[in-house]
Motif scaffolding. Sequence first.
Motif, PDB file in Angstrom:
ATOM      1  N   SER A 314       4.075  -1.401  -0.855  1.00 32.08           N
ATOM      2  CA  SER A 314       3.998  -2.544  -0.048  1.00 32.08           C
ATOM      3  C   SER A 314       3.347  -3.563  -0.240  1.00 32.08           C
ATOM      4  O   SER A 314       2.840  -4.588   0.312  1.00 32.08           O
ATOM      5  CB  SER A 314       3.057  -1.929   1.207  1.00 32.08           C
ATOM      6  OG  SER A 314       1.602  -1.359   0.460  1.00 32.08           O
ATOM      7  N   LYS A 337       0.487   2.473  -0.926  1.00 32.30           N
ATOM      8  CA  LYS A 337      -0.428   2.761   0.311  1.00 32.30           C
ATOM      9  C   LYS A 337      -1.181   3.943   0.169  1.00 32.30           C
ATOM     10  O   LYS A 337      -2.189   4.173   1.030  1.00 32.30           O
ATOM     11  CB  LYS A 337       0.768   2.940   1.313  1.00 32.30           C
ATOM     12  CG  LYS A 337       1.383   1.673   2.151  1.00 32.30           C
ATOM     13  CD  LYS A 337       2.227   2.244   3.270  1.00 32.30           C
ATOM     14  CE  LYS A 337       2.998   0.864   3.975  1.00 32.30           C
ATOM     15  NZ  LYS A 337       3.568   1.318   4.997  1.00 32.30           N
ATOM     16  N   TYR A 432      -0.810   2.172   7.169  1.00 36.71           N
ATOM     17  CA  TYR A 432      -0.914   0.677   6.500  1.00 36.71           C
ATOM     18  C   TYR A 432      -1.723   0.811   5.226  1.00 36.71           C
ATOM     19  O   TYR A 432      -2.058  -0.184   4.760  1.00 36.71           O
ATOM     20  CB  TYR A 432      -1.647  -0.160   7.657  1.00 36.71           C
ATOM     21  CG  TYR A 432      -0.905  -0.197   8.649  1.00 36.71           C
ATOM     22  CD1 TYR A 432       0.274  -0.905   8.805  1.00 36.71           C
ATOM     23  CD2 TYR A 432      -1.239   0.603   9.987  1.00 36.71           C
ATOM     24  CE1 TYR A 432       1.222  -0.969   9.975  1.00 36.71           C
ATOM     25  CE2 TYR A 432      -0.521   0.541  11.191  1.00 36.71           C
ATOM     26  CZ  TYR A 432       0.647  -0.093  11.114  1.00 36.71           C
ATOM     27  OH  TYR A 432       1.343   0.006  12.419  1.00 36.71           O
ATOM     28  N   GLY A 433      -2.053   1.864   4.657  1.00 37.25           N
ATOM     29  CA  GLY A 433      -2.616   2.030   3.469  1.00 37.25           C
ATOM     30  C   GLY A 433      -4.170   2.338   3.653  1.00 37.25           C
ATOM     31  O   GLY A 433      -4.633   2.413   4.719  1.00 37.25           O
ATOM     32  N   ASN A 436      -2.137  -2.778   1.070  1.00 41.94           N
ATOM     33  CA  ASN A 436      -0.829  -3.200   2.005  1.00 41.94           C
ATOM     34  C   ASN A 436      -0.440  -4.515   1.074  1.00 41.94           C
ATOM     35  O   ASN A 436      -0.545  -4.695  -0.062  1.00 41.94           O
ATOM     36  CB  ASN A 436      -0.934  -3.342   3.401  1.00 41.94           C
ATOM     37  CG  ASN A 436       0.155  -3.245   4.255  1.00 41.94           C
ATOM     38  OD1 ASN A 436       0.924  -4.068   4.228  1.00 41.94           O
ATOM     39  ND2 ASN A 436       0.129  -2.074   4.882  1.00 41.94           N
TER      40      ASN A 436
END
Length: 709
Positions: A314, A337, A432-433, A436
């Motif tokens: 990401s 992530k 979302y990690g 990110n």
Amino acid sequence: MSTRRSLGFATVFSAACLPALAQDAVEWRSYGGDAGNTHYSSLEHVNRSNVGELTLAWRYASAAGAPLPHSSELQVNPIVVDGVLYGRNPLYNVFAIDAATGRERWTFTPGEEHAGMSNMRGVTFWQDGDDRRILFTTGHYLMALDANNGKLIPGFGAQGRVDLREGLGRKPEQVSINAPSPGVIFDNLIIMGSAVTETAGSAPGDIRAYDVRSGELVWTFRTIPAAGEFGADTWPEGARDNSGGANAWAGMSVDTTREVVYVPTGSPAPDFDGSARAGDNLFGNTLLALDARTGKRLWHFQTVHHDLWDRDLSSAPTLVTVTEDGKSRDLVAQAAKEGVVYLFDRDSGEPVFPIEEVAVPKSDIPGVYSAATQPRVTLPEPFARQHMTVDDLTDLSPEANAAARKVWDEAHELAYLRPAGLRKTLLLPGFYGGANWGGGAFDPETNLYYINATNAPNILQMEAVEVARGSTMGVGAFLFRQQCAGCHGVDLEGFYPYAPALTGVEQRISRRQALEVVTAGKGRMMPFGHLSRHERDAVVDYLFALSAGELDRATGDDTTEKETVHVFAGYRDFVDAEYYPAIKPPWGTLTAIDFVSGKIRWQIPLGEYAALTERGIAPTGTRNFGGPVVTAGGLLIIAATSDEKLRIFDKRDGRLLWEYTLPAGGYATPATYAIDGRQYIVITASGGKLGTPTGDEYLAFALPEPTAD
């Protein structure tokens, strides 16, 4: 009102005392600072001894007072070339301003027909002599502007525009595509990734290079291989024609000397449901090294096999040169992530530290394929939390702990990359990690890599639903669950703060307006061009009937023959009643990792929640989006947090040196540059994430202007 915290150092500043600087040091010519995305600046005018005297130099309201879209997530890392700063605003415009004063030079408005995704991250600059161009995307178009005046360049594509929907092997009108992260330049090519829908029917995420002058397509690397190509055996037969995703939405990095572009890809589509794509699915979730002139694959490493967790790579990779005992080695670092960094030799792709292939749990949904093993990094040490037990559940209050304990008891035992099933599974780090899109910053002076992270678990689950065959409402029910419920929920409740609730939608907008949104997209939601008009009609019919209470959500509108399908139950956060993560803090961190030893040098909480601080709770860190910048002046600069502050730390130990409350959240990576011997630090403050208000401002900070003796 904005506030500034100063350490109170007295500063005597004289531009005449500053040494001459190379052009690449005073500018910020690329997204991430340079072609290698290092987020590093050799500037040291602002340093540990004088950072406390930083003051606001200028601020620029990029939308000029126009109404702002509620869902805007402007995430721009602006670029600065020859004293001009180029950026985007929440209305999809591109602008140029004087980087020393914030005075506007020009603005280009693409027009409503070219509106795109709200999470724009920047623009790309290219120059050959007097030919200076700004390239950017909006909607499904790649556009080229004259950098001097902001006018479209007619000879690029069709009157300044290239349609990114073309050339993917699908009908253009059925392709939903945009590119939130700017393309990268190699010679006279702009190399592009893309964002596509994450549901069934998505377009493939091919990597493509276009001629900067003409807009002509020069080469394509197919991330979903065609029959007979390397990697095709990791997909079902015919996957190239009907599978999607494996796209590079997060940005890329270029080694101009080696003539190599390093490309991180995301998961194949649909997310979470791999029932129609058995196999490891190369080149999804893969770091690719491609010949920048031809697109030929040089090497690759897949970080997740057959992704069922939306574990996209990401952020753009970071090209680093690590020096030890007088010897240097060129490496590529890829944050993930999963809260780890993959570190490879830039030429061979060999891991610097061992990466183990470990056994993982199988899917508990009958007939669903899942990979038996997954790669796991041994070093560098993880920068985000990898494990939790019942003792790690929140203790903010007895009530919060009891609610978290109930979910914990209902869930599977936590395990590395356990596939989603019909029982709750906790995913840590969450969707979302970990890391990110902001990525990390590398300091060549110390071999330290700096990365911010979120420690917030999510609840992962599939749901078995019955849909009626044959009827229009049955088609709508199936498509809603397949295409929409992951974000908006099967009960239309949405997932705060990422996707709005659709309850009562029939009272707020007309059916025609709903069809327009499904067709054209809005804010974070991409267009659903891959659905036929009949299918879009069916989805809206079902949505309006369900919202109005005219249907039982499980069975549809009739008692015809039904089939059971498994759908993703949505982006559910594991949180308490106040929306704080249901795990003990820190919830957001900033970490320094030594790339020689692979060990963490230091780690601190990043951000705080004022309401908790008032209750006597030490800073917990917050969820965060955006990346850091590191400088030769000893500074580590980052915004990113939901408390809407810009902070500067001592890069040696993480000690806070300065902070400033922004007018809106700075969910972006800062930039730093110098003009006439004065160093500036600029941040995009546009909010729009994590439940915070939307803004449109760019703020630049500098030391006070020198005074005459």
